[in-house]
Design an enzyme around this catalytic site. Structure first.
Site, mmCIF file in Angstrom:
data_model
loop_
_atom_site.group_PDB
_atom_site.id
_atom_site.type_symbol
_atom_site.label_atom_id
_atom_site.label_comp_id
_atom_site.label_asym_id
_atom_site.label_seq_id
_atom_site.Cartn_x
_atom_site.Cartn_y
_atom_site.Cartn_z
ATOM 1 N N HIS A 78 0.881 -1.292 -0.036
ATOM 2 C CA HIS A 78 0.038 0.013 0.028
ATOM 3 C C HIS A 78 0.857 1.272 0.073
ATOM 4 O O HIS A 78 1.220 1.519 1.207
ATOM 5 C CB HIS A 78 -0.895 0.228 1.342
ATOM 6 C CG HIS A 78 -1.757 -1.455 1.201
ATOM 7 N ND1 HIS A 78 -1.416 -2.378 1.749
ATOM 8 C CD2 HIS A 78 -3.285 -1.340 1.190
ATOM 9 C CE1 HIS A 78 -2.429 -3.308 1.652
ATOM 10 N NE2 HIS A 78 -3.538 -2.648 1.316
ATOM 11 N N HIS A 118 -1.871 -1.140 7.041
ATOM 12 C CA HIS A 118 -1.523 -1.364 5.896
ATOM 13 C C HIS A 118 -0.508 -0.610 5.206
ATOM 14 O O HIS A 118 0.154 -1.114 4.188
ATOM 15 C CB HIS A 118 -2.784 -1.508 5.002
ATOM 16 C CG HIS A 118 -3.684 0.067 5.009
ATOM 17 N ND1 HIS A 118 -4.346 0.092 5.934
ATOM 18 C CD2 HIS A 118 -3.470 1.026 4.148
ATOM 19 C CE1 HIS A 118 -4.989 1.763 5.847
ATOM 20 N NE2 HIS A 118 -4.492 2.044 4.715
ATOM 21 N N GLY A 166 -3.133 -3.820 11.724
ATOM 22 C CA GLY A 166 -3.719 -4.243 10.558
ATOM 23 C C GLY A 166 -5.184 -4.377 10.395
ATOM 24 O O GLY A 166 -5.815 -3.624 9.717
ATOM 25 N N ILE A 239 -10.178 8.298 0.820
ATOM 26 C CA ILE A 239 -10.050 7.073 0.061
ATOM 27 C C ILE A 239 -10.190 5.717 0.757
ATOM 28 O O ILE A 239 -9.357 5.915 1.631
ATOM 29 C CB ILE A 239 -8.752 7.189 -0.685
ATOM 30 C CG1 ILE A 239 -8.903 8.516 -1.811
ATOM 31 C CG2 ILE A 239 -8.638 5.982 -1.707
ATOM 32 C CD1 ILE A 239 -9.968 8.318 -2.999
ATOM 33 N N HIS A 314 -4.098 3.160 -3.320
ATOM 34 C CA HIS A 314 -4.373 2.656 -1.979
ATOM 35 C C HIS A 314 -3.586 1.306 -1.631
ATOM 36 O O HIS A 314 -2.656 1.022 -0.914
ATOM 37 C CB HIS A 314 -5.809 2.637 -1.594
ATOM 38 C CG HIS A 314 -6.186 1.637 -0.274
ATOM 39 N ND1 HIS A 314 -6.107 2.542 0.591
ATOM 40 C CD2 HIS A 314 -6.278 0.393 -0.101
ATOM 41 C CE1 HIS A 314 -6.348 1.618 1.781
ATOM 42 N NE2 HIS A 314 -6.457 0.460 1.335
ATOM 43 N N GLU A 463 -16.744 -4.528 24.837
ATOM 44 C CA GLU A 463 -15.923 -5.631 24.786
ATOM 45 C C GLU A 463 -14.683 -5.565 23.883
ATOM 46 O O GLU A 463 -13.643 -6.224 24.052
ATOM 47 C CB GLU A 463 -16.758 -6.951 24.506
ATOM 48 C CG GLU A 463 -17.618 -7.530 25.473
ATOM 49 C CD GLU A 463 -19.051 -6.870 25.286
ATOM 50 O OE1 GLU A 463 -19.888 -7.199 26.255
ATOM 51 O OE2 GLU A 463 -18.975 -5.903 24.287
ATOM 52 N N ASP A 492 -17.251 -13.260 21.453
ATOM 53 C CA ASP A 492 -17.649 -13.155 19.890
ATOM 54 C C ASP A 492 -17.562 -11.599 19.657
ATOM 55 O O ASP A 492 -16.829 -11.194 18.622
ATOM 56 C CB ASP A 492 -18.995 -13.357 19.652
ATOM 57 C CG ASP A 492 -19.354 -14.950 19.560
ATOM 58 O OD1 ASP A 492 -18.186 -15.559 19.671
ATOM 59 O OD2 ASP A 492 -20.585 -15.301 19.734
ATOM 60 N N HIS A 526 -27.267 -16.571 25.136
ATOM 61 C CA HIS A 526 -26.284 -16.440 26.020
ATOM 62 C C HIS A 526 -25.458 -17.662 26.632
ATOM 63 O O HIS A 526 -24.516 -17.735 27.127
ATOM 64 C CB HIS A 526 -26.760 -15.850 27.439
ATOM 65 C CG HIS A 526 -27.379 -14.336 27.360
ATOM 66 N ND1 HIS A 526 -27.883 -13.927 26.354
ATOM 67 C CD2 HIS A 526 -26.788 -13.376 28.193
ATOM 68 C CE1 HIS A 526 -28.054 -12.458 26.383
ATOM 69 N NE2 HIS A 526 -27.340 -12.270 27.724
#
Length: 719
Positions: A78, A118, A166, A239, A314, A463, A492, A526
């Site tokens: 990039h 990046h 990243g 961009i 980019h 979280e 999650d 849950h």
């Protein structure tokens, strides 16, 4: 600057740009998109304006072309961000950042995070020019096997890289964690006239970082905590991969940060206005009670005649022809990876000297501090060096069957409080679930804006940011042992941060409670099912589910040792500690040493040739023992194995593993979660391969067959 003035600055249009650039940006969005995408003949606005100081321009272009050449050689990467961010990076490191490339881990260095990871060639080019262990040959190996210039910055590979970035937004959240760590330690250890801890955290972030929700979670906390030594430079280049951000991102970012308690400024010409950027950073440093956001409007791919201000620059190399055109446009007469000495001198005479002088001055402060405050120094040194206090593990209690059975989340609370009393760097908190996770350290108050020396961190319902902030605390100093907590199902929300912990060797504890269908009536939304399997599949993550109080102590001992790099691999690794809501009895045969091996026999160890082996974890361990007792009543010889940690067991010698799970002997496992992966150890795994249901826990166990009788039946079918 007043709030009204700040807002006006953020909303104001540039009046300094040349007419060509202004005219281009005056085109309606749809028309501009058509121009950008029309054909290779479409031309981006010319790179107009100038930097008056020629040696500054020389250093800035050196950053640009090292990045361009590195990406071209790799044929991957990039280049646009480094080309656009070179001026702000030059100002930041030449004028402000204090660090010592001869000692990259000097504890009082400023921290720099490239949240827009990046654009990693920006950071690698800077590291080279600043005098770190980053040679031209390293830059030529960008994105190649075994190099220290990977596609995205990785702290465990490259000196001078603080955190692995990243996934967009992780870096700014890491920056919040680094700034929190500094504020906490400064409050604990600084004395009048002796600022042992005094450093800034600087972040370069992009539009994508601001789009990701984690950035808002983290920025909200930073504003709440008043992290005045956190300064974020927002590369406003408009961009993204899809094109101009106006197709999906039109909010007022400055107003959002202002609403979250940040000090905000806008530098309208990030391509040329070095004084404007310098003044903005200096102003940000003068604001001590708020974090600062400096929006800096730049041209992505600055200098590229045909690709600047487009998504084409980019994420793809410029290529030979466009690189030649860019060299001509920027009047850069040097060859590939060639840097004039004047560019090096720009940084050596500023960044290099400032860092060396500051390090020497700090060494004197540290020596005086050690002599005057020996007890505080011992605590500080433990955190700064990573050397844990001798005998810390002796604080962890063990239990017998005579002790009252409890949920392992309650045993976890006991362990957290025991460790907090003996490990100076033990800090952490929960995502608004402390009373349920049982994660409060009772001897300490809350880390807040006005009480930063305290060690309980209130993350609120955030979280994802919590995980990234905790990772950064671990990476700020090797003696920090941070923990963060939530219900296991809500891992999650923070899974990417947990994965980043494993990748970047950020030793921390992820405390997860309410670990199965055993939480009962809250139902399938849950009840974690696949979660144990998913974290066991994650490299460099220990996943541990203890079966009683002693095993809980063992899990904490192993986890803390691994956060400190005390393992056969000699690397730091995080741990996911999984605890129950429901109670379970303590056993006389469980042990801390057994837990350290991952699996061990807790019943029938005197049986030389068992007819079957039953395996259990967590709240199901006792079910396995009860099943064994029933089978023994029918004349069978049975062993029961507790298996709190697959990863630790797999690391044991085969000779040990074969004594625990004897080859050729039928095996049945039981665990109130997914059976995925259990076939590696058991002939018949008993578990839950559905999303659960809303009902009392005993009813759920009965309906899903997580019972003693089911285990007896399965064992008999194998014998």
């Amino acid at each position: 600057m007043s709030l009204v003035q700040q807002k006006a600055a953020c909303l104001g249009k540039s009046t300094n740009a040349k007419q060509t650039l202004s005219a281009f940006r005056a085109v309606r969005p749809a028309q501009r998109a058509m121009v950008i995408r029309a054909s290779s003949a479409a031309v981006a606005p010319p790179a107009t304006g100038e930097i008056k100081e020629k040696n500054a321009e020389l250093a800035i272009n050196a950053i640009r072309f090292l990045a361009i050449d590195g990406v071209n050689k790799a044929n991957s990467g990039h280049p646009g961000l480094p080309m656009g961010c070179a001026p702000m990076s030059y100002v930041l490191f030449k004028e402000f950042v204090t660090a010592d490339p001869k000692d990259p881990k000097w504890t009082n260095r400023d921290r720099f995070v490239l949240s827009a990871g990046h654009g990693s060639m920006l950071q690698y080019s800077l590291l080279h020019l600043l005098g770190y262990d980053m040679g031209i040959e390293d830059l030529k190996q960008f994105r190649q096997w075994g190099s220290k210039t990977p596609g995205h910055p990785e702290n465990f590979l490259t000196q001078g890289v603080e955190v692995t970035t990243g996934p967009l937004g992780q870096g700014i959240a890491n920056g919040v964690g680094l700034a929190l760590a500094e504020k906490h330690l400064a409050a604990r250890f600084n004395k009048p006239g002796m600022d042992l801890v005094d450093n800034y955290t600087y972040v370069i972030m992009g539009d994508g970082c601001n789009m990701e929700g984690i950035s808002s979670e983290a920025a909200s906390l930073a504003g709440h905590w008043g992290l005045g030594k956190l300064i974020a430079l927002y590369d406003d280049n408009r961009i993204s991969i899809d094109g101009h951000t106006e197709i999906s991102f039109t909010e007022d970012v400055c107003a959002r940060y202002e609403a979250m308690g940040w000090h905000v400024q806008h530098v309208k010409d990030g391509n040329h206005d070095l004084d404007g950027m310098k003044n903005a950073i200096a102003t940000a440093k003068s604001v001590t009670d708020k974090p600062s956001l400096i929006k800096i409007s730049t041209l992505i791919g600055y200098g590229s005649p045909n690709k600047a201000d487009s998504h084409d620059v980019h994420g793809a190399p410029l290529g030979a022809a466009e690189t030649a055109a860019t060299r001509e446009a920027l009047k850069w007469p040097y060859g590939e990876f060639e840097v004039p000495q004047e560019a090096y001198a720009q940084f050596a005479n500023s960044f290099g000297k400032r860092g060396a002088d500051a390090h020497a001055a700090w060494n004197k402060i540290a020596a005086d501090y050690k002599g005057k405050y020996p007890e505080e120094w011992a605590e500080y040194e433990s955190i700064a060096s990573g050397k844990l206090p001798a005998g810390w593990e002796k604080s962890l209690p063990t239990f017998t069957s005579a002790d009252k059975g409890l949920a392992t989340r309650l045993h976890s609370q006991t362990m957290l409080n025991a460790l907090a009393s003996v490990i100076p760097g033990f800090v952490g908190g929960s995502a608004d679930l402390a009373p349920s996770n049982m994660t409060l350290m009772k001897q300490f108050g809350d880390f807040q804006k006005d009480t930063p020396a305290e060690r309980n961190i209130r993350y609120g319902v955030r979280e994802h940011a919590m995980g990234a902030i905790s990772n950064a605390i671990a990476l700020y100093a090797p003696g920090f042992v941070p923990y963060c907590a939530t219900f296991f199902i809500f891992s999650d929300y923070m899974r990417n941060a947990m994965r980043m912990a494993a990748i970047s060797e950020a030793g921390g504890l992820f405390v997860m409670t309410h670990d199965s269908i055993g939480l009962g009536e809250d139902g399938p939304t849950h009840q974690p099912i696949e979660h144990l399997a998913s974290f066991r599949a994650m490299p460099n993550m220990l996943t541990m589910r203890p079966g009683d109080g002693t095993e809980t102590a063992g899990c904490y001992k192993v986890a803390v040792e691994n956060t400190n790099g005390q393992n056969a691999k000699n690397i730091k690794r995080p741990a996911t500690l999984v605890f129950s809501r429901q109670g379970m009895p303590n056993m006389d045969t469980t042990s801390i040493d057994g837990v350290s091996k991952g699996a061990y026999t807790v019943h029938g160890s005197d049986v030389a040739k068992p007819d079957c082996i039953l395996i259990g974890t967590g709240s199901e361990l006792m079910l396995a023992v009860e099943a064994a007792q029933k089978l023994e009543g029918e004349g069978k010889k049975v062993r029961v194995v507790s298996m709190p940690c697959w990863e630790l067991f797999d690391e044991q010698p085969k000779s040990y593993r074969d004594t625990v799970l004897i080859p050729g002997v039928p095996k049945v496992s039981i665990e109130a979660g997914s059976t995925q992966g259990w076939h590696k150890y058991a002939d018949i795994p008993i578990g839950v391969d559905d999303f659960g249901a809303s009902a009392p826990a005993p009813k759920l166990y009965e309906e899903y067959g997580i019972t003693t009788d089911a285990m007896v039946k399965a064992a008999k079918s194998l014998m």
